[in-house]
Write a protein that holds these residues in place. Structure first.
Motif, PDB file in Angstrom:
ATOM      1  N   ASN A  67       5.634   5.850  -7.554  1.00  0.00           N
ATOM      2  CA  ASN A  67       5.727   6.834  -8.630  1.00  0.00           C
ATOM      3  C   ASN A  67       4.449   7.681  -8.641  1.00  0.00           C
ATOM      4  OD1 ASN A  67       5.768   8.228 -11.090  1.00  0.00           O
ATOM      5  ND2 ASN A  67       6.867   6.580 -12.106  1.00  0.00           N
ATOM      6  N   ILE A  68       4.601   8.996  -8.488  1.00  0.00           N
ATOM      7  CA  ILE A  68       3.409   9.839  -8.386  1.00  0.00           C
ATOM      8  C   ILE A  68       2.614   9.880  -9.688  1.00  0.00           C
ATOM      9  CG2 ILE A  68       4.222  11.237  -6.462  1.00  0.00           C
ATOM     10  CD1 ILE A  68       5.144  13.349  -8.424  1.00  0.00           C
ATOM     11  N   PHE A  69       3.208   9.456 -10.784  1.00  0.00           N
ATOM     12  CA  PHE A  69       2.462   9.406 -12.046  1.00  0.00           C
ATOM     13  C   PHE A  69       1.536   8.188 -12.096  1.00  0.00           C
ATOM     14  CE2 PHE A  69       3.745  13.019 -14.368  1.00  0.00           C
ATOM     15  CZ  PHE A  69       5.028  13.324 -13.968  1.00  0.00           C
ATOM     16  N   ASN A  70       1.595   7.342 -11.069  1.00  0.00           N
ATOM     17  CA  ASN A  70       0.627   6.248 -10.977  1.00  0.00           C
ATOM     18  C   ASN A  70      -0.762   6.748 -10.603  1.00  0.00           C
ATOM     19  OD1 ASN A  70       2.634   4.418 -11.532  1.00  0.00           O
ATOM     20  ND2 ASN A  70       2.954   3.805  -9.414  1.00  0.00           N
ATOM     21  N   VAL A  93      -3.039  11.174  -2.275  1.00  0.00           N
ATOM     22  CA  VAL A  93      -2.957  10.736  -3.666  1.00  0.00           C
ATOM     23  C   VAL A  93      -4.308  10.119  -4.019  1.00  0.00           C
ATOM     24  CG1 VAL A  93      -0.459  10.352  -3.644  1.00  0.00           C
ATOM     25  CG2 VAL A  93      -1.986   8.467  -3.036  1.00  0.00           C
ATOM     26  N   ASN A  94      -4.672  10.234  -5.273  1.00  0.00           N
ATOM     27  CA  ASN A  94      -5.983   9.782  -5.719  1.00  0.00           C
ATOM     28  C   ASN A  94      -5.834   8.981  -7.009  1.00  0.00           C
ATOM     29  OD1 ASN A  94      -8.752   9.642  -6.550  1.00  0.00           O
ATOM     30  ND2 ASN A  94      -8.421  11.471  -7.771  1.00  0.00           N
ATOM     31  N   ILE A  95      -6.445   7.812  -7.028  1.00  0.00           N
ATOM     32  CA  ILE A  95      -6.554   7.059  -8.263  1.00  0.00           C
ATOM     33  C   ILE A  95      -7.967   6.522  -8.342  1.00  0.00           C
ATOM     34  CG2 ILE A  95      -5.558   5.000  -7.168  1.00  0.00           C
ATOM     35  CD1 ILE A  95      -4.450   4.280  -9.980  1.00  0.00           C
ATOM     36  N   LEU A  96      -8.654   6.888  -9.409  1.00  0.00           N
ATOM     37  CA  LEU A  96     -10.038   6.439  -9.647  1.00  0.00           C
ATOM     38  C   LEU A  96     -10.910   6.698  -8.425  1.00  0.00           C
ATOM     39  CD1 LEU A  96      -9.245   3.073 -11.487  1.00  0.00           C
ATOM     40  CD2 LEU A  96      -9.748   5.330 -12.481  1.00  0.00           C
ATOM     41  N   SER A  97     -10.775   7.885  -7.852  1.00  0.00           N
ATOM     42  CA  SER A  97     -11.561   8.349  -6.708  1.00  0.00           C
ATOM     43  C   SER A  97     -11.287   7.569  -5.436  1.00  0.00           C
ATOM     44  CB  SER A  97     -13.060   8.312  -7.036  1.00  0.00           C
ATOM     45  OG  SER A  97     -13.343   9.180  -8.108  1.00  0.00           O
ATOM     46  N   GLN A 124       0.842  -1.184   0.000  1.00  0.00           N
ATOM     47  CA  GLN A 124       0.000   0.000   0.000  1.00  0.00           C
ATOM     48  C   GLN A 124       0.887   1.247   0.000  1.00  0.00           C
ATOM     49  OE1 GLN A 124      -2.972  -0.019   3.023  1.00  0.00           O
ATOM     50  NE2 GLN A 124      -3.640   2.073   2.604  1.00  0.00           N
ATOM     51  N   VAL A 125       0.437   2.255  -0.747  1.00  0.00           N
ATOM     52  CA  VAL A 125       1.234   3.469  -0.850  1.00  0.00           C
ATOM     53  C   VAL A 125       1.320   4.162   0.498  1.00  0.00           C
ATOM     54  CG1 VAL A 125      -0.765   4.834  -1.564  1.00  0.00           C
ATOM     55  CG2 VAL A 125       1.559   5.588  -2.167  1.00  0.00           C
ATOM     56  N   GLN A 126       2.463   4.729   0.778  1.00  0.00           N
ATOM     57  CA  GLN A 126       2.707   5.469   2.019  1.00  0.00           C
ATOM     58  C   GLN A 126       3.016   6.925   1.684  1.00  0.00           C
ATOM     59  OE1 GLN A 126       2.492   3.911   5.111  1.00  0.00           O
ATOM     60  NE2 GLN A 126       1.902   2.058   3.978  1.00  0.00           N
ATOM     61  N   LEU A 127       2.499   7.830   2.499  1.00  0.00           N
ATOM     62  CA  LEU A 127       2.749   9.257   2.323  1.00  0.00           C
ATOM     63  C   LEU A 127       3.310   9.797   3.638  1.00  0.00           C
ATOM     64  CD1 LEU A 127       0.199   8.477   0.442  1.00  0.00           C
ATOM     65  CD2 LEU A 127      -0.128  10.931   0.287  1.00  0.00           C
ATOM     66  N   VAL A 128       4.384  10.536   3.546  1.00  0.00           N
ATOM     67  CA  VAL A 128       5.001  11.110   4.741  1.00  0.00           C
ATOM     68  C   VAL A 128       5.142  12.611   4.531  1.00  0.00           C
ATOM     69  CG1 VAL A 128       7.003  11.126   6.255  1.00  0.00           C
ATOM     70  CG2 VAL A 128       6.246   8.973   5.218  1.00  0.00           C
ATOM     71  N   GLU A 129       4.444  13.376   5.381  1.00  0.00           N
ATOM     72  CA  GLU A 129       4.471  14.831   5.285  1.00  0.00           C
ATOM     73  C   GLU A 129       5.507  15.407   6.237  1.00  0.00           C
ATOM     74  OE1 GLU A 129      -0.324  14.568   4.971  1.00  0.00           O
ATOM     75  OE2 GLU A 129       1.026  13.830   6.526  1.00  0.00           O
ATOM     76  N   SER A 130       5.993  16.573   5.888  1.00  0.00           N
ATOM     77  CA  SER A 130       6.904  17.304   6.759  1.00  0.00           C
ATOM     78  C   SER A 130       6.820  18.788   6.408  1.00  0.00           C
ATOM     79  CB  SER A 130       8.342  16.800   6.600  1.00  0.00           C
ATOM     80  OG  SER A 130       8.782  16.947   5.269  1.00  0.00           O
ATOM     81  N   VAL A 152      -2.109  14.410 -13.200  1.00  0.00           N
ATOM     82  CA  VAL A 152      -1.011  13.742 -13.888  1.00  0.00           C
ATOM     83  C   VAL A 152      -0.522  14.565 -15.074  1.00  0.00           C
ATOM     84  CG1 VAL A 152      -2.551  12.370 -15.346  1.00  0.00           C
ATOM     85  CG2 VAL A 152      -0.253  11.510 -14.795  1.00  0.00           C
ATOM     86  N   GLY A 153      -1.414  15.393 -15.628  1.00  0.00           N
ATOM     87  CA  GLY A 153      -1.023  16.243 -16.742  1.00  0.00           C
ATOM     88  C   GLY A 153      -0.380  17.550 -16.338  1.00  0.00           C
ATOM     89  N   GLY A 154      -0.323  17.799 -15.026  1.00  0.00           N
ATOM     90  CA  GLY A 154       0.297  19.027 -14.539  1.00  0.00           C
ATOM     91  C   GLY A 154      -0.657  20.172 -14.277  1.00  0.00           C
ATOM     92  N   LYS A 155      -1.944  19.943 -14.464  1.00  0.00           N
ATOM     93  CA  LYS A 155      -2.921  21.002 -14.205  1.00  0.00           C
ATOM     94  C   LYS A 155      -3.102  21.166 -12.710  1.00  0.00           C
ATOM     95  CE  LYS A 155      -7.622  22.516 -15.299  1.00  0.00           C
ATOM     96  NZ  LYS A 155      -8.861  22.206 -16.058  1.00  0.00           N
ATOM     97  N   THR A 156      -3.109  22.427 -12.278  1.00  0.00           N
ATOM     98  CA  THR A 156      -3.235  22.705 -10.858  1.00  0.00           C
ATOM     99  C   THR A 156      -4.582  23.350 -10.528  1.00  0.00           C
ATOM    100  OG1 THR A 156      -2.142  24.847 -11.136  1.00  0.00           O
ATOM    101  CG2 THR A 156      -0.755  22.975 -10.538  1.00  0.00           C
ATOM    102  N   ARG A 157      -5.026  23.147  -9.311  1.00  0.00           N
ATOM    103  CA  ARG A 157      -6.232  23.776  -8.787  1.00  0.00           C
ATOM    104  C   ARG A 157      -5.944  24.283  -7.397  1.00  0.00           C
ATOM    105  NH1 ARG A 157     -10.925  19.628  -8.540  1.00  0.00           N
ATOM    106  NH2 ARG A 157     -11.959  21.444  -7.639  1.00  0.00           N
ATOM    107  N   PHE A 158      -6.580  25.406  -7.051  1.00  0.00           N
ATOM    108  CA  PHE A 158      -6.392  25.992  -5.731  1.00  0.00           C
ATOM    109  C   PHE A 158      -7.731  26.440  -5.168  1.00  0.00           C
ATOM    110  CE2 PHE A 158      -1.831  26.120  -5.725  1.00  0.00           C
ATOM    111  CZ  PHE A 158      -1.497  26.193  -7.068  1.00  0.00           C
ATOM    112  N   ALA A 159      -7.840  26.358  -3.850  1.00  0.00           N
ATOM    113  CA  ALA A 159      -8.985  26.962  -3.190  1.00  0.00           C
ATOM    114  C   ALA A 159      -8.925  28.472  -3.381  1.00  0.00           C
ATOM    115  CB  ALA A 159      -8.964  26.623  -1.703  1.00  0.00           C
ATOM    116  N   ASP A 160     -10.077  29.101  -3.483  1.00  0.00           N
ATOM    117  CA  ASP A 160     -10.116  30.562  -3.642  1.00  0.00           C
ATOM    118  C   ASP A 160      -9.384  31.261  -2.503  1.00  0.00           C
ATOM    119  OD1 ASP A 160     -13.508  30.679  -4.998  1.00  0.00           O
ATOM    120  OD2 ASP A 160     -11.570  30.279  -5.950  1.00  0.00           O
TER     121      ASP A 160
END
Length: 115
Positions: free
Chosen positions: A27-30, A97-101, A1-7, A53-61
């Protein structure tokens, strides 16, 4: 299972900056997208920023123009650069990370903006 470590969380004065990092064990492109949510006390969880994955970004207002999201593909790491921080940015920030919701979350890192 994927692991995420924040700092990178911590205490900062209003107007200051912090950079959060999220190291992903795969690999984050997964994934369809990666990004950051936050939860402040007595508030709903909020999507702060994401990059697909395509590099498009979104931000909260609420953070647009102050926060940027980026990734280092070689390191499988996602960054959230936070500038001009305000007290209302105080929250626990969660990388995901999100894959297929289907979402996987990091453990969270506390950001406190206070003088």
């Amino acid at each position: 299972q994927v692991q995420l470590v924040e700092s990178g969380g911590g205490l900062v004065q209003p107007g200051g900056s912090l950079r959060l990092s999220c190291a992903v064990s795969e690999n984050i492109f997964n994934f369809n997208s990666v990004g950051w949510y936050r939860r402040a006390p007595d508030k709903e969880r909020e999507l702060v920023a994401s990059i697909n994955v395509g590099g498009k970004t979104r931000f909260a207002d609420s953070v647009n123009g102050r926060f940027t999201i980026s990734r280092d593909n070689a390191k499988n790491t996602v960054y959230l650069q936070m500038n001009s921080l305000k007290p209302e940015d105080t929250a626990v920030y969660y990388c995901y990370v999100n894959i297929l919701s289907r979402y996987t979350w990091g453990q969270g890192t506390q950001v406190t903006v206070s003088s």
